[in-house]
Scaffold this active site. Structure first.
Site, PDB file in Angstrom:
ATOM      1  N   ASN A  23       0.498  -1.286  -0.469  1.00 30.01           N
ATOM      2  CA  ASN A  23       0.249  -0.116   0.223  1.00 30.01           C
ATOM      3  C   ASN A  23       0.558   1.590  -0.198  1.00 30.01           C
ATOM      4  O   ASN A  23       0.275   2.084  -0.111  1.00 30.01           O
ATOM      5  CB  ASN A  23      -0.691   0.114   1.074  1.00 30.01           C
ATOM      6  CG  ASN A  23      -1.672  -1.240   0.930  1.00 30.01           C
ATOM      7  OD1 ASN A  23      -2.703  -1.241  -0.195  1.00 30.01           O
ATOM      8  ND2 ASN A  23      -3.193  -1.404   2.082  1.00 30.01           N
ATOM      9  N   ARG A 122     -16.470   1.587  -3.117  1.00 27.79           N
ATOM     10  CA  ARG A 122     -15.317   2.217  -2.614  1.00 27.79           C
ATOM     11  C   ARG A 122     -15.428   3.565  -3.180  1.00 27.79           C
ATOM     12  O   ARG A 122     -15.178   3.382  -4.279  1.00 27.79           O
ATOM     13  CB  ARG A 122     -14.276   1.307  -3.301  1.00 27.79           C
ATOM     14  CG  ARG A 122     -13.937  -0.275  -2.179  1.00 27.79           C
ATOM     15  CD  ARG A 122     -13.447  -0.285  -1.451  1.00 27.79           C
ATOM     16  NE  ARG A 122     -11.916  -0.089  -1.183  1.00 27.79           N
ATOM     17  CZ  ARG A 122     -10.983  -1.114  -1.358  1.00 27.79           C
ATOM     18  NH1 ARG A 122     -11.447  -2.525  -1.963  1.00 27.79           N
ATOM     19  NH2 ARG A 122      -9.917  -0.659  -1.310  1.00 27.79           N
ATOM     20  N   ARG A 397      -2.178 -11.355  -5.897  1.00 30.79           N
ATOM     21  CA  ARG A 397      -1.824 -10.107  -6.651  1.00 30.79           C
ATOM     22  C   ARG A 397      -1.683  -9.045  -4.784  1.00 30.79           C
ATOM     23  O   ARG A 397      -0.548  -7.672  -5.434  1.00 30.79           O
ATOM     24  CB  ARG A 397      -2.907  -9.297  -6.701  1.00 30.79           C
ATOM     25  CG  ARG A 397      -4.827  -9.330  -5.920  1.00 30.79           C
ATOM     26  CD  ARG A 397      -5.039  -7.820  -6.589  1.00 30.79           C
ATOM     27  NE  ARG A 397      -5.255  -7.094  -5.740  1.00 30.79           N
ATOM     28  CZ  ARG A 397      -6.193  -6.514  -4.777  1.00 30.79           C
ATOM     29  NH1 ARG A 397      -7.458  -7.320  -4.494  1.00 30.79           N
ATOM     30  NH2 ARG A 397      -5.873  -5.099  -4.225  1.00 30.79           N
TER      31      ARG A 397
HETATM   32  C1  EPZ Z   1      -7.090   1.331   1.512  1.00 32.04           C
HETATM   33  O1  EPZ Z   1      -7.691   1.725   0.737  1.00 32.04           O
HETATM   34  C2  EPZ Z   1      -5.823   0.228   1.653  1.00 32.04           C
HETATM   35  N1  EPZ Z   1      -5.774   0.402  -0.097  1.00 32.04           N
HETATM   36  C3  EPZ Z   1      -7.666  -0.812   1.563  1.00 32.04           C
HETATM   37  O2  EPZ Z   1      -6.480  -2.283   2.225  1.00 32.04           O
HETATM   38  C4  EPZ Z   1      -7.886  -0.390   3.069  1.00 32.04           C
HETATM   39  O3  EPZ Z   1      -8.449  -1.527   3.574  1.00 32.04           O
HETATM   40  C5  EPZ Z   1      -7.955   0.803   3.574  1.00 32.04           C
HETATM   41  O4  EPZ Z   1      -6.910   1.754   3.205  1.00 32.04           O
HETATM   42  C6  EPZ Z   1      -8.092   0.861   5.117  1.00 32.04           C
HETATM   43  O5  EPZ Z   1      -7.089   0.578   6.127  1.00 32.04           O
HETATM   44  C7  EPZ Z   1      -4.510   0.911  -0.327  1.00 32.04           C
HETATM   45  O6  EPZ Z   1      -3.748   1.006   0.435  1.00 32.04           O
HETATM   46  C8  EPZ Z   1      -4.582   0.483  -1.814  1.00 32.04           C
HETATM   47  P1  EPZ Z   1     -10.309   4.505   2.542  1.00 32.04           P
HETATM   48  P2  EPZ Z   1      -9.139   3.079   0.240  1.00 32.04           P
HETATM   49  O7  EPZ Z   1     -10.301   5.839   1.437  1.00 32.04           O
HETATM   50  O8  EPZ Z   1      -8.223   3.974   0.349  1.00 32.04           O
HETATM   51  C9  EPZ Z   1     -14.431   5.673   3.862  1.00 32.04           C
HETATM   52  C10 EPZ Z   1      -6.028  -3.943   1.607  1.00 32.04           C
HETATM   53  O9  EPZ Z   1      -6.008  -5.147   1.588  1.00 32.04           O
HETATM   54  N2  EPZ Z   1     -14.484   6.559   1.819  1.00 32.04           N
HETATM   55  O10 EPZ Z   1      -9.470   4.785   3.559  1.00 32.04           O
HETATM   56  O11 EPZ Z   1      -9.947   2.779  -0.263  1.00 32.04           O
HETATM   57  C11 EPZ Z   1     -14.977   4.389   3.001  1.00 32.04           C
HETATM   58  O12 EPZ Z   1     -16.271   4.155   2.148  1.00 32.04           O
HETATM   59  C12 EPZ Z   1      -6.790  -2.942   0.990  1.00 32.04           C
HETATM   60  O13 EPZ Z   1      -3.773  -3.990   1.083  1.00 32.04           O
HETATM   61  C13 EPZ Z   1     -15.283   7.289   1.242  1.00 32.04           C
HETATM   62  O14 EPZ Z   1     -16.344   7.505   2.267  1.00 32.04           O
HETATM   63  O15 EPZ Z   1      -9.772   3.345   2.542  1.00 32.04           O
HETATM   64  C14 EPZ Z   1     -14.108   3.314   4.105  1.00 32.04           C
HETATM   65  O16 EPZ Z   1     -15.311   3.797   4.828  1.00 32.04           O
HETATM   66  C15 EPZ Z   1      -8.177  -3.557   1.018  1.00 32.04           C
HETATM   67  N3  EPZ Z   1     -15.310   8.264   0.994  1.00 32.04           N
HETATM   68  C16 EPZ Z   1     -13.256   3.928   4.727  1.00 32.04           C
HETATM   69  O17 EPZ Z   1     -13.849   6.100   4.002  1.00 32.04           O
HETATM   70  C17 EPZ Z   1     -13.600   8.306  -0.029  1.00 32.04           C
HETATM   71  O18 EPZ Z   1     -14.005   9.594  -0.336  1.00 32.04           O
HETATM   72  C18 EPZ Z   1     -12.039   3.866   4.283  1.00 32.04           C
HETATM   73  O19 EPZ Z   1     -12.046   4.065   3.076  1.00 32.04           O
HETATM   74  C19 EPZ Z   1     -13.144   7.142   0.715  1.00 32.04           C
HETATM   75  C20 EPZ Z   1     -13.258   6.847   1.414  1.00 32.04           C
END
Ligand code: EPZ
Length: 426
Positions: A23, A122, A397
């Protein structure tokens, strides 16, 4: 079709080296776009997600040289059109970071809407909110998000939710904006700090990464650099969980123990013995583990990306445990697969109640996503009998040499190819 086959029951011994953080890599590689020179990135995990991001940059015109298994040299100066290839981008969430990188460099970006995931919606609303506050406008056309700005001007952005992706994308858009940007309610994950350190090594001015307020003073240009990616705390946690589930005594090397604190604390609560050294941890498990409750939270809380793995351990712990998935709406799809192995788990929305059983039985199961797939391997290592895991592309992956690494610490695990009934081992 490829499967991973595990014969459970072996205790794990020896040592395993952790690779670079997925990540962090999938954020730092797009960030290279912002550079006016060549960047050499070291300790990159050799996994599909990273290779896909590099392929997208290559298709856009960047020159990519693979120096060795974990080092890439990227020259982004060949990129003319800030348009990311739809067919490649739509398959991977992290490619959304190209929005911030291309906008930050070219004041324009065209990137496919990121695909959904196996555990809920997402969204990118916070990403787009941040871009808008910096002065960009966007529209969605033919599945592509099209973003543009006459100028990017530093501003104050308060994220509605703690979002890793939104924090990354706003950082990328802001490092060359005019003036100061403040990101409040920012994500604090180790990979956010790694990205900030990478950007600063190119001449950016990013302060406060790792806290919930990040301040960025825009600069005119960013130079090429050489940077080594931090170790992957989730990969490390996955191997720690495997020893906790299967039993044994393993030294996990090339880690930053501070990044593992919430995982270490939870495993110790369950009765796992963990010895911390400068850049390694030794994990020892004898006897049955105790039940415990887990609530996933943004860093420094217990990471959601370790939730399936810890549930796989709790399935045979002594007592009833509760797992509260407070980050994602629907990250319990893997429970159905654990039930095939005899786990007794009930799920109600964001809560899973796990009644520990004496042992799990091997069975044919699927990897429903990356971390769920890792949880299947963990459960299989501690189970009696043989487990065949399908859809292992999800696992491959995100985990470098996963079969080889588990085999090297004593697991009876192999990758097999089955084609119209005929089976051969990889
Ligand atoms: C990152 O995803 C990671 N992926 C995820 O890891 C990880 O689960 C997640 O962060 C939380 O730590 C990468 O880094 C590539 P978020 P991301 O934006 O950025 C909500 C793995 O297994 N949200 O922190 O997509 C969202 O719905 C993967 O390596 C909004 O509402 O996660 C969630 O409930 C899986 N609006 C929360 O925030 C937005 O615009 C956290 O999502 C963005 C997010």
């Amino acid at each position: 079709m490829e499967k991973i086959v595990v014969n459970g029951g072996n205790k794990l011994h020896g040592s395993v080296k952790i690779s670079g953080a997925k990540n962090a890599a999938v954020a730092i590689i797009p960030a290279v776009v912002l550079s006016d020179g060549v960047c050499r990135i070291e300790n990159i995990p050799n996994i599909q997600d990273v290779n896909l991001i590099a392929e997208i940059l290559h298709k856009m015109g960047a020159k990519i040289s693979r120096i060795n298994k974990t080092t890439l040299e990227i020259d982004p100066r060949g990129i003319r059109e800030p348009v990311a290839a739809y067919d490649l981008v739509r398959h991977m969430r992290a490619s959304s970071y190209l929005m911030g990188a291309l906008l930050g460099k070219f004041l324009r970006a065209e990137v496919a809407l990121p695909g959904g995931c196996d555990f809920g919606v997402r969204p990118v609303d916070q990403h787009l909110k941040g871009f808008g506050i910096l002065g960009a406008t966007h529209n969605v056309e033919g599945g592509m998000i099209k973003i543009k700005a006459d100028r990017l001007v530093g501003n104050h952005i308060y994220l509605d939710v703690v979002s890793v992706g939104a924090t990354v994308n706003v950082m990328l858009a802001a490092v060359k904006a005019e003036g100061r940007t403040t990101i409040e309610n920012a994500a604090k994950e180790p990979h956010i700090v790694d990205l900030a350190n990478f950007l600063n090594s190119m001449g950016a001015d990013v302060r406060g990464a790792g806290t919930d307020v990040i301040k960025i003073n825009g600069v005119k240009s960013l130079r090429g650099t050489t940077y080594s990616i931090i170790p992957d705390q989730i990969e490390a946690g996955t191997y720690m969980a495997a020893v906790a589930c299967a039993g044994g005594n393993v030294l996990i090397e090339n880690v930053i123990p501070k990044h593992l604190e919430s995982i270490t604390a939870k495993l110790r609560e369950m009765g796992v013995k963990i010895e911390e050294y400068d850049d390694s941890v030794r994990v020892i498990r004898e006897g049955r583990l105790r039940r415990c409750n887990v609530k996933t939270m943004p860093h420094p809380g217990f990471p959601t990306d370790m939730q399936p793995q810890i549930a796989a351990i709790l399935a045979t712990a002594d007592g009833t445990s509760i797992v509260n998935e407070a980050v994602w709406d629907n990250r319990f799809k893997y429970v159905e697969e654990l039930r095939r192995m005899g786990a007794v788990i009930s799920v109600d929305g964001k809560l899973a109640v796990i009644e520990g059983v004496d042992h799990l039985e091997g069975a044919p199961v699927k990897a429903t996503d990356l971390r769920a797939g890792a949880a299947m391997i963990i459960a299989a290592l501690g189970a009696k009998g043989t487990t065949r895991i399908e859809d292992i592309r999800h696992i491959e992956r995100g985990y470098e040499d996963v079969v080889e690494k588990f085999a090297s610490i004593g697991a009876d695990i192999k990758r097999v190819y089955t084609n119209d009934g005929a089976t051969r081992t990889a």
